[in-house]
Scaffold this active site. Structure first.
Site, PDB file in Angstrom:
ATOM      1  N   ALA A 109       0.833  -1.215   0.000  1.00 40.64           N
ATOM      2  CA  ALA A 109       0.000   0.000   0.000  1.00 40.64           C
ATOM      3  C   ALA A 109       0.865   1.262   0.000  1.00 40.64           C
ATOM      4  O   ALA A 109       0.498   2.277  -0.595  1.00 40.64           O
ATOM      5  CB  ALA A 109      -0.919  -0.012   1.218  1.00 40.64           C
ATOM      6  N   CYS A 110       2.037   1.177   0.648  1.00 40.38           N
ATOM      7  CA  CYS A 110       2.895   2.368   0.728  1.00 40.38           C
ATOM      8  C   CYS A 110       3.648   2.636  -0.570  1.00 40.38           C
ATOM      9  O   CYS A 110       4.388   3.602  -0.671  1.00 40.38           O
ATOM     10  CB  CYS A 110       3.866   2.245   1.897  1.00 40.38           C
ATOM     11  SG  CYS A 110       4.482   0.595   2.135  1.00 40.38           S
ATOM     12  N   HIS A 111       3.465   1.771  -1.583  1.00 40.76           N
ATOM     13  CA  HIS A 111       4.094   2.015  -2.895  1.00 40.76           C
ATOM     14  C   HIS A 111       3.041   2.368  -3.934  1.00 40.76           C
ATOM     15  O   HIS A 111       3.289   2.261  -5.123  1.00 40.76           O
ATOM     16  CB  HIS A 111       4.828   0.771  -3.395  1.00 40.76           C
ATOM     17  CG  HIS A 111       5.937   0.335  -2.497  1.00 40.76           C
ATOM     18  ND1 HIS A 111       6.483  -0.922  -2.546  1.00 40.76           N
ATOM     19  CD2 HIS A 111       6.604   0.990  -1.516  1.00 40.76           C
ATOM     20  CE1 HIS A 111       7.437  -1.033  -1.636  1.00 40.76           C
ATOM     21  NE2 HIS A 111       7.516   0.111  -0.997  1.00 40.76           N
TER      22      HIS A 111
END
Length: 412
Positions: A354-356
């Site tokens: 999700a953080c990418h």
């Protein structure tokens, strides 16, 4: 089906947090009853977290989350090296193996950004040397021999995640630990620094049994929102301050034995403790349920799309993986992961971490590192099931995917 990104709070967790907000509003450092109640809740939570991972309560400190825990580990080993071995190497043994050396840290190429980016920052600042060991293209794991081969005289930390967030592949942490312990005995005789072993267990907790004694780690990162708890975290440190050094990044009121000062967030800690208690009690049932639903998902995908068309990116022969994670690609020139998800009406999932999510149409670096071909990796979808996901949900999702693919291929 994106439970590797985050999880909802269990009702019992919400209840524990609500009760703490209402009844334990006192400052945990205050001696009167409202303060003591808050402190008791924090102590119970610490015990529950320790029990979940087979550790001791005095070896747990609370943090804001996984990113802080990981940064605290890296900060501490670098500072410890500079305070001890760097000065020894320059003064006592100007020509010794540590003369002029900077601390050396070893990790692998598929770590979370909260490990990779702090290490890259240290490299840029020339404060430390870092080796990024590639994972095997055969099994998706980091190889124990490759870790050992990367060791130098100034090595002071090996940090390898317990399970990968995109593929679910479980790393051989206990084997790495056994080899490093044997190596540390030889290094001690030569006056070289002890190599500490850290694992970021964010993705594994709540999905499989995690035990710090079995793993043999010195430090372990705990992230509440991955196992149906609130968005705070903790750090396990074996023999905190005695066996394993820890240096605070913050300075203040002395909470958490000065290692992580700041007035404790009692309601969040209460929720984390309750989430850990539920994992200790129910982990086997959670794991069995998620494995059944995930395996059914993979069966349905292969049945509906034809085995030749589906590439299961996270299924490596002979490699253990998380029970809930299915990373797959549907082959086809118009079927990039993002495009397929945009066409789905009910499926909520991701193309990777999700953080990418701002990486546009570039394939996941993790999948490329694991040897997945570029065109296949570009089409990847990561589905991760949760405690409440059912086979009926899988049927709905697979139907949704079929319709999304049909729409995209119809447009072409």
């Amino acid at each position: 089906m994106d439970y590797n990104a985050t999880t909802p709070l269990e009702p019992e967790v919400i209840q524990a947090m609500t009760e703490a907000m209402r009844e334990a509003w006192g400052n945990p450092s205050s001696p009167y009853p409202a303060g003591r109640k808050a402190k008791d809740i924090i102590d119970t939570a610490r015990e529950n977290i320790a029990k979940m991972i087979g550790g001791k309560p005095q070896d747990i400190i609370f943090t804001s989350g996984g990113t802080e825990s990981n940064n605290l580990v890296i900060h501490s080993v670098v500072k410890h090296f500079h305070l001890t071995h760097a000065s020894e190497g320059t003064r006592a043994e100007p020509s010794g193996p540590l003369a002029g050396a900077v601390p050396h840290l070893i990790t692998c190429t598929v770590e979370h950004d909260s490990i990779r980016l702090p290490l890259e920052h240290l490299l840029e600042e020339q404060v430390a040397a870092v080796t990024f060991v590639p994972v095997s293209k055969v099994n998706g794991q980091v190889e124990v021999e490759d870790i050992l081969a990367a060791v130098r005289p100034a090595t002071c930390l090996v940090t390898i995640m317990l399970a990968n967030n995109e593929t679910g592949v479980i790393m051989p942490i206990s084997e790495i630990s056994q080899r490093i312990k044997a190596l540390n005995q030889k290094r001690a005789a030569s006056g070289l620094p002890v190599i500490l072993l850290h694992t970021d267990a964010a993705q594994a907790l709540g999905k499989q049994r995690v035990d710090v004694e079995d793993l043999g780690v010195d430090l372990l990162t705990i992230v509440g929102h991955k196992f149906y708890g609130p968005r705070i975290g903790a750090l396990y440190i074996r023999g905190l301050g005695e066996l394993t050094p820890l240096y605070p990044m913050l300075f203040g009121g002395g909470q958490e034995r000065n290692f992580r000062p700041g007035t404790e967030n009692t309601p969040m800690i209460a929720g984390l403790g309750k989430a850990a208690e539920l994992v200790t009690k129910n982990c086997e049932a959670y794991e069995a349920h998620m494995r059944d639903v995930r395996d059914y998902l993979e069966e349905r995908l292969e049945a509906e799309f034809d085995k030749q068309r589906i590439h299961l990116n996270s299924r490596f022969p002979g490699t253990e993986r998380l029970p809930n994670t299915c990373n797959f690609s549907i082959r086809g020139p118009q079927l990039q992961g993002r495009l397929v998800l945009a066409q789905c009406r009910t499926l909520l999932a991701s193309v990777g971490a999700a953080c990418h999510s701002d990486h546009a149409d570039r394939p996941s670096p993790v999948l490329l590192s694991c040897g997945i071909p570029f065109d296949v990796a570009r089409n990847a979808l990561r589905l991760s099931v949760g405690r409440s996901t059912t086979r009926a949900d899988v049927d709905v999702v697979v139907r949704d995917l079929k319709q999304a693919v049909a729409r995209l291929e119809g447009q072409a």
